[in-house]
Write a protein that holds these residues in place. Structure first.
Motif, PDB file in Angstrom:
ATOM      1  N   LEU A  48     -55.291  -5.157 -32.453  1.00  0.00           N
ATOM      2  CA  LEU A  48     -53.991  -5.377 -32.753  1.00  0.00           C
ATOM      3  C   LEU A  48     -52.847  -4.954 -31.484  1.00  0.00           C
ATOM      4  CD1 LEU A  48     -51.814  -5.716 -35.140  1.00  0.00           C
ATOM      5  CD2 LEU A  48     -51.891  -3.032 -35.594  1.00  0.00           C
ATOM      6  N   ALA A  49     -53.356  -4.104 -30.858  1.00  0.00           N
ATOM      7  CA  ALA A  49     -52.273  -3.805 -29.631  1.00  0.00           C
ATOM      8  C   ALA A  49     -52.489  -4.962 -28.648  1.00  0.00           C
ATOM      9  CB  ALA A  49     -52.859  -2.646 -29.077  1.00  0.00           C
ATOM     10  N   ALA A  50     -53.539  -5.487 -28.278  1.00  0.00           N
ATOM     11  CA  ALA A  50     -53.728  -6.468 -27.437  1.00  0.00           C
ATOM     12  C   ALA A  50     -52.950  -7.735 -27.854  1.00  0.00           C
ATOM     13  CB  ALA A  50     -55.205  -6.797 -27.261  1.00  0.00           C
TER      14      ALA A  50
ATOM     15  N   ALA B  61     -51.153   2.188 -28.260  1.00  0.00           N
ATOM     16  CA  ALA B  61     -51.109   2.417 -29.694  1.00  0.00           C
ATOM     17  C   ALA B  61     -51.238   3.852 -29.907  1.00  0.00           C
ATOM     18  CB  ALA B  61     -52.181   1.551 -30.385  1.00  0.00           C
ATOM     19  N   THR B  62     -50.320   4.428 -30.945  1.00  0.00           N
ATOM     20  CA  THR B  62     -50.505   5.826 -31.302  1.00  0.00           C
ATOM     21  C   THR B  62     -51.004   5.801 -32.777  1.00  0.00           C
ATOM     22  OG1 THR B  62     -48.553   6.526 -30.217  1.00  0.00           O
ATOM     23  CG2 THR B  62     -49.125   7.838 -32.097  1.00  0.00           C
ATOM     24  N   LEU B  63     -52.226   6.440 -32.945  1.00  0.00           N
ATOM     25  CA  LEU B  63     -53.017   6.534 -34.209  1.00  0.00           C
ATOM     26  C   LEU B  63     -52.703   7.759 -34.963  1.00  0.00           C
ATOM     27  CD1 LEU B  63     -56.488   5.189 -33.302  1.00  0.00           C
ATOM     28  CD2 LEU B  63     -54.467   4.040 -34.014  1.00  0.00           C
ATOM     29  N   ALA B  64     -52.463   7.857 -36.155  1.00  0.00           N
ATOM     30  CA  ALA B  64     -51.886   9.193 -36.927  1.00  0.00           C
ATOM     31  C   ALA B  64     -52.433   9.070 -38.175  1.00  0.00           C
ATOM     32  CB  ALA B  64     -50.318   9.485 -36.936  1.00  0.00           C
ATOM     33  N   ARG B  65     -52.858  10.122 -38.847  1.00  0.00           N
ATOM     34  CA  ARG B  65     -53.110  10.220 -40.264  1.00  0.00           C
ATOM     35  C   ARG B  65     -51.894   9.955 -41.204  1.00  0.00           C
ATOM     36  NH1 ARG B  65     -58.425  11.251 -40.865  1.00  0.00           N
ATOM     37  NH2 ARG B  65     -59.606  12.437 -38.956  1.00  0.00           N
ATOM     38  N   ASN B  66     -52.088   9.225 -42.256  1.00  0.00           N
ATOM     39  CA  ASN B  66     -51.058   8.993 -43.073  1.00  0.00           C
ATOM     40  C   ASN B  66     -51.140  10.038 -44.226  1.00  0.00           C
ATOM     41  OD1 ASN B  66     -53.093   8.332 -44.947  1.00  0.00           O
ATOM     42  ND2 ASN B  66     -52.475   6.232 -45.172  1.00  0.00           N
ATOM     43  N   ALA B  67     -50.180  10.186 -45.216  1.00  0.00           N
ATOM     44  CA  ALA B  67     -50.044  11.084 -46.119  1.00  0.00           C
ATOM     45  C   ALA B  67     -51.370  11.141 -47.063  1.00  0.00           C
ATOM     46  CB  ALA B  67     -48.947  10.894 -47.370  1.00  0.00           C
ATOM     47  N   GLY B  68     -52.417  10.367 -46.958  1.00  0.00           N
ATOM     48  CA  GLY B  68     -53.585  10.430 -47.622  1.00  0.00           C
ATOM     49  C   GLY B  68     -54.850  10.758 -46.787  1.00  0.00           C
TER      50      GLY B  68
ATOM     51  N   ILE C 188     -46.606   1.222 -31.728  1.00  0.00           N
ATOM     52  CA  ILE C 188     -47.287   0.540 -30.423  1.00  0.00           C
ATOM     53  C   ILE C 188     -45.853   0.499 -29.486  1.00  0.00           C
ATOM     54  CG2 ILE C 188     -47.858  -1.644 -29.334  1.00  0.00           C
ATOM     55  CD1 ILE C 188     -49.289  -2.247 -32.222  1.00  0.00           C
ATOM     56  N   GLN C 189     -46.384   0.786 -28.463  1.00  0.00           N
ATOM     57  CA  GLN C 189     -45.234   0.690 -27.261  1.00  0.00           C
ATOM     58  C   GLN C 189     -45.940  -0.400 -26.166  1.00  0.00           C
ATOM     59  OE1 GLN C 189     -42.135   2.324 -26.480  1.00  0.00           O
ATOM     60  NE2 GLN C 189     -42.430   1.047 -24.547  1.00  0.00           N
ATOM     61  N   ALA C 190     -45.176  -1.271 -25.873  1.00  0.00           N
ATOM     62  CA  ALA C 190     -45.484  -2.469 -24.835  1.00  0.00           C
ATOM     63  C   ALA C 190     -44.512  -2.338 -23.773  1.00  0.00           C
ATOM     64  CB  ALA C 190     -45.453  -3.623 -25.844  1.00  0.00           C
ATOM     65  N   ASP C 191     -45.142  -1.954 -22.664  1.00  0.00           N
ATOM     66  CA  ASP C 191     -44.294  -2.159 -21.539  1.00  0.00           C
ATOM     67  C   ASP C 191     -44.616  -3.170 -20.451  1.00  0.00           C
ATOM     68  OD1 ASP C 191     -42.748   0.617 -21.969  1.00  0.00           O
ATOM     69  OD2 ASP C 191     -44.918   1.340 -21.418  1.00  0.00           O
ATOM     70  N   LEU C 192     -43.636  -4.158 -20.458  1.00  0.00           N
ATOM     71  CA  LEU C 192     -43.985  -5.146 -19.457  1.00  0.00           C
ATOM     72  C   LEU C 192     -43.027  -4.941 -18.030  1.00  0.00           C
ATOM     73  CD1 LEU C 192     -43.382  -5.963 -22.663  1.00  0.00           C
ATOM     74  CD2 LEU C 192     -43.616  -8.432 -21.617  1.00  0.00           C
TER      75      LEU C 192
ATOM     76  N   VAL D  73     -45.510  -1.809 -38.884  1.00  0.00           N
ATOM     77  CA  VAL D  73     -45.815  -0.617 -37.663  1.00  0.00           C
ATOM     78  C   VAL D  73     -44.536  -0.832 -36.834  1.00  0.00           C
ATOM     79  CG1 VAL D  73     -47.149  -0.109 -35.757  1.00  0.00           C
ATOM     80  CG2 VAL D  73     -48.157  -1.005 -37.774  1.00  0.00           C
ATOM     81  N   PRO D  74     -44.097   0.257 -36.323  1.00  0.00           N
ATOM     82  CA  PRO D  74     -42.851   0.465 -35.427  1.00  0.00           C
ATOM     83  C   PRO D  74     -43.450  -0.093 -33.950  1.00  0.00           C
ATOM     84  CG  PRO D  74     -42.852   2.363 -36.427  1.00  0.00           C
ATOM     85  CD  PRO D  74     -44.284   1.480 -37.054  1.00  0.00           C
ATOM     86  N   VAL D  75     -42.748  -1.057 -33.404  1.00  0.00           N
ATOM     87  CA  VAL D  75     -43.073  -1.502 -32.129  1.00  0.00           C
ATOM     88  C   VAL D  75     -41.833  -1.318 -31.151  1.00  0.00           C
ATOM     89  CG1 VAL D  75     -43.751  -3.383 -30.675  1.00  0.00           C
ATOM     90  CG2 VAL D  75     -44.574  -3.101 -33.043  1.00  0.00           C
ATOM     91  N   THR D  76     -42.177  -0.878 -30.034  1.00  0.00           N
ATOM     92  CA  THR D  76     -40.870  -0.540 -29.358  1.00  0.00           C
ATOM     93  C   THR D  76     -41.499  -1.143 -27.805  1.00  0.00           C
ATOM     94  OG1 THR D  76     -41.849   1.641 -28.502  1.00  0.00           O
ATOM     95  CG2 THR D  76     -39.788   1.511 -29.980  1.00  0.00           C
ATOM     96  N   VAL D  77     -40.293  -1.734 -27.098  1.00  0.00           N
ATOM     97  CA  VAL D  77     -40.591  -2.627 -26.075  1.00  0.00           C
ATOM     98  C   VAL D  77     -39.629  -2.154 -24.782  1.00  0.00           C
ATOM     99  CG1 VAL D  77     -40.707  -4.952 -25.170  1.00  0.00           C
ATOM    100  CG2 VAL D  77     -41.274  -4.500 -27.526  1.00  0.00           C
ATOM    101  N   SER D  78     -40.329  -2.276 -23.648  1.00  0.00           N
ATOM    102  CA  SER D  78     -39.475  -2.011 -22.210  1.00  0.00           C
ATOM    103  C   SER D  78     -40.082  -3.436 -21.299  1.00  0.00           C
ATOM    104  CB  SER D  78     -39.701  -0.778 -21.857  1.00  0.00           C
ATOM    105  OG  SER D  78     -40.822  -0.669 -21.159  1.00  0.00           O
ATOM    106  N   VAL D  79     -38.959  -3.665 -20.645  1.00  0.00           N
ATOM    107  CA  VAL D  79     -39.327  -4.545 -19.462  1.00  0.00           C
ATOM    108  C   VAL D  79     -38.736  -4.161 -18.291  1.00  0.00           C
ATOM    109  CG1 VAL D  79     -38.738  -7.154 -18.691  1.00  0.00           C
ATOM    110  CG2 VAL D  79     -39.138  -6.715 -20.921  1.00  0.00           C
ATOM    111  N   SER D  80     -39.394  -3.640 -17.186  1.00  0.00           N
ATOM    112  CA  SER D  80     -38.789  -3.372 -16.007  1.00  0.00           C
ATOM    113  C   SER D  80     -39.125  -4.192 -14.800  1.00  0.00           C
ATOM    114  CB  SER D  80     -39.525  -2.015 -15.627  1.00  0.00           C
ATOM    115  OG  SER D  80     -40.792  -2.155 -15.615  1.00  0.00           O
ATOM    116  N   ASP D  81     -38.646  -4.189 -13.881  1.00  0.00           N
ATOM    117  CA  ASP D  81     -38.964  -5.209 -12.618  1.00  0.00           C
ATOM    118  C   ASP D  81     -40.024  -4.431 -11.526  1.00  0.00           C
ATOM    119  OD1 ASP D  81     -37.522  -3.208 -11.150  1.00  0.00           O
ATOM    120  OD2 ASP D  81     -35.615  -4.693 -10.573  1.00  0.00           O
TER     121      ASP D  81
END
Length: 166
Positions: free
Chosen positions: A55-57, A87-94, A102-106, A139-147
């Motif tokens: 999924l992260a890939a 990817a950050t894994l966490a336990r849900n309420a159950g 998922i954080q993607a840094d390009l 799933v929250p996905v945040t993205v950054s692009v840097s040079d």
């Protein structure tokens, strides 16, 4: 929707791995080589990526391809991109493990100054990423692009605690 497209793939558990979790993924109707997937130890043997890693890939690959497409559309000739997905894994309420973020840094291979219309294309490339925009519905996905110099051109480098609300 004007058009609908479909594709299929087939998973088969490897016959010699009846007690494990090793699967062969065949991408139907293509010449794409089969892929082996597996769970990490102690559940599996780690002989291939597990579903969370796939999924992260998929998110990282789709974002990278989308950014390259946007750059080339504006007549840029980018060098090889480097993308790191976390990817950050966490336990849900159950109490069940879930992909919580998922954080993607390009990172571009060049300095930002060497590209045309970079502000415009980094502002919109995510919208064209089929996988990321689909995954974001759950799933929250945040993205950054840097040079190449590390200058942040787009997005944020959010900590998983911030992104998941933890």
């Amino acid at each position: 929707m004007d058009q609908i497209q479909q594709f299929s793939l087939t998973l088969r558990q490897e016959a010699d791995d009846r007690s494990g979790y090793l699967f062969r993924v065949a991408f139907d109707d293509t010449a794409i080589p089969d892929l082996l997937t597996d769970e990490l130890p102690p559940l599996g043997a780690g002989a291939g990526p597990n579903p969370a890693r796939l999924l992260a890939a998929a998110v990282a690959n789709c974002l990278s391809a989308s950014l390259l497409f946007a750059m080339r559309k504006f007549h840029n000739a980018p060098g090889p991109l480097t993308t790191r997905a976390t990817a950050t894994l966490a336990r849900n309420a159950g109490g069940r493990w879930r992909v919580a973020h998922i954080q993607a840094d390009l990172q571009l291979a060049e300095a930002a100054a060497g590209h045309e219309r970079l502000d415009r294309l980094v502002a919109q490339f995510e919208d064209f990423c089929l996988v990321t925009e689909s995954v974001r519905q759950g799933v929250p996905v945040t993205v950054s692009v840097s040079d190449a110099d590390g200058a942040l051109l787009h997005g944020t480098r959010a900590a998983p605690e911030t992104a998941t609300g933890a």
